[in-house]
Design a protein around this motif. Structure first.
Motif, short mmCIF file in Angstrom:
data_model
loop_
_atom_site.label_atom_id
_atom_site.label_comp_id
_atom_site.label_asym_id
_atom_site.label_seq_id
_atom_site.Cartn_x
_atom_site.Cartn_y
_atom_site.Cartn_z
N GLN A 35 40.93 37.72 29.55
CA GLN A 35 39.73 37.17 30.19
C GLN A 35 39.20 35.94 29.24
O GLN A 35 38.52 35.26 29.70
CB GLN A 35 38.75 38.36 29.57
N THR A 69 39.26 37.98 35.99
CA THR A 69 38.24 38.78 36.27
C THR A 69 38.57 40.24 35.71
O THR A 69 39.65 40.62 35.50
CB THR A 69 37.83 38.88 37.73
N ASP A 70 37.47 41.29 35.84
CA ASP A 70 37.71 42.61 35.35
C ASP A 70 39.00 43.16 36.43
O ASP A 70 39.55 44.07 35.73
CB ASP A 70 36.46 43.22 35.53
N THR A 106 42.15 41.75 35.18
CA THR A 106 42.56 42.35 34.05
C THR A 106 43.32 43.57 34.00
O THR A 106 44.41 43.97 33.74
CB THR A 106 41.57 42.30 32.85
#
Length: 443
Positions: free
Chosen positions: A267, A273-274, A277
């Motif tokens: 990140q 991005t979440d 990840t």
């Protein structure tokens, strides 16, 4: 007694192994589903990064120590009850985490209860495998069983995607999964402790079992020693168990250093991005599954080829696994330090996971063989060392990175695996002699 180690049909053995594997995934999934949402929890609980990271450390610490409570009693009094009782705590803790107001103190307390409830499954599950699978073919079964703990790094981060809508769904999902596993254990998993059921002749032919607290004792099988601190001290003084456990702890700490920094690296440095990840954890997670499967197959292959089989034969593949894992961590260290493209980062995290699990499968199999009457206790000691090391690594890795820099910190972790290579050499030379000196009651 029959000459067959366990008379249960092959399909029923497979079902038992897969139930133990699924149960063994609960704790690791609970631990790893949590890691990618740490930044989100910092905002929800209005807490610092170190305060939220502390909930990971306490989970790992409890997950390390509590199997010692369950495992020795599972070796002495039975496996099944030591599954059902702790799992109840796991389900209750997750229900409360999904429903109580957001409070940091409550989060810490319930994470402790959650880890307490999930802590029995690894060591007790290894005991179940040792009950029904004879030693020469145990490596492949252990490799499948190890999928459970390894599904944590694979599925946990991906499943954490459900937290994008609401972080509480993570714990709601864990409660539902725990309840499904609880029902499978209650109605499909028989008692397997050989002191109680022998070779399995008394268990009947059906797949469904009637829930009951205790089985009748079968004659002809020696009862393991009653659980005590003295008993654990004797196991800790036993060099094969001690050296295997320390080796596993060091190796797991080095790999966990990769896992707890992976999300931040992706990140902060590569702007993932979440969602990206979470999906990225599939890379090292898949490596764990592949490494376990290949390692278990090779371990049994070596055992079956030996004219006079001894458990130490399994260690001959460990040096290669340790070197592969070390190469992965060193590569990860300096690709991140030098801000290289992201693709090598994935390659090296894959190698780190592959090598680690290659070692773990033969180590876990060996721990079930080196002291046959106490397989769960032996594996619990190994689990203690692994999770203590992971908890310590989680607590200090950011501090070390700040002081040493990312590359040198990870290099130091990788070089610790040289100690493991020394331990393997020692066990190959002196392990048979140490086992010969330890008197075991005949089965």
């Amino acid at each position: 007694m029959t000459s067959e180690y366990c008379v249960l049909p092959k399909k029923r053995k497979i079902l038992i192994v897969y139930i133990a594997t699924l149960a063994g995934s609960l704790g690791p999934i609970a631990g790893n589903i949590y890691v990618p949402i740490l930044p989100q929890l910092e905002n929800v609980f209005a807490a610092s990064r170190s305060a939220i990271a502390g909930t990971v450390s306490v989970f790992m610490a409890v997950f390390a120590f509590c199997p010692l409570i369950w495992a020795s009693w599972a070796d002495y009094g039975g496996r099944k009850f030591l599954y059902i009782l702790p799992l109840s705590f796991f389900i209750i803790a997750n229900v409360l985490l999904a429903s109580v107001p957001a409070n940091l103190v409550s989060l810490y307390i319930l994470r402790v209860v959650q880890a307490f409830g999930a802590s029995s499954v690894m060591s007790v599950g290894a005991g179940i495998i040792s009950d029904i699978i004879e030693p020469k073919h145990r490596g492949k079964a252990i490799s499948v069983f190890m999928w459970g703990p390894q599904l944590g790094p694979v599925l946990g981060p991906v499943l954490s995607l459900i937290a994008i809508g609401d972080w509480r769904w993570v714990f709601g999902f864990l409660a539902l999964l725990g309840f499904v596993v609880y029902l499978m254990i209650l109605f499909l998993l028989p008692e397997t402790l050989r002191f109680l059921v022998g070779d399995g002749s008394c268990l009947g032919k059906g797949y469904f079992v009637q829930p009951r607290i205790q089985e009748k004792v079968v004659e002809g099988y020696s009862r393991p020693p009653k659980p005590s601190l003295v008993g654990y001290w004797e196991l800790l003084k036993y060099p094969p168990v001690l050296l295997c456990s320390i080796n596993s702890g060091i190796l797991f700490a080095t790999f966990y250093g990769v896992m707890v920094t992976f999300a931040s690296v992706l990140q902060d440095q590569y702007h993932f991005t979440d969602v990206g990840t979470c999906l990225s954890y599939l890379c090292p997670g898949t490596a764990l599954i592949i490494g376990s499967t290949i390692g278990g197959w090779l371990s049994d292959r070596l055992a079956s080829r030996a004219k006079n089989y001894v458990p130490e034969h399994r260690f001959s593949i460990q040096i290669a696994g340790l070197l592969i894992s070390m190469t992965g961590i060193l590569g990860y260290a300096w690709t991140v330090e030098k801000m290289a493209p992201v693709h090598p980062v994935f390659v090296f995290t894959f190698l780190a996971g592959f090598g680690m699990t290659w070692v773990f499968v033969s180590t876990t199999t060996y721990l079930t063989e080196t002291s046959p009457s106490q397989p769960s206790a032996n594996v619990a000691i190994g689990n203690l060392m692994r999770n203590m090391a992971a908890a310590i690594c989680t607590a200090i890795v950011d501090i070390l990175i700040d002081k040493m820099g990312f590359g040198w910190c990870m290099t130091g972790l990788a070089l610790l695996d040289l100690i493991g290579i020394c331990f393997v050499a020692i066990l190959l030379k002196w392990g048979p002699r140490w086992r010969a000196k330890k008197t075991e009651p005949s089965e």
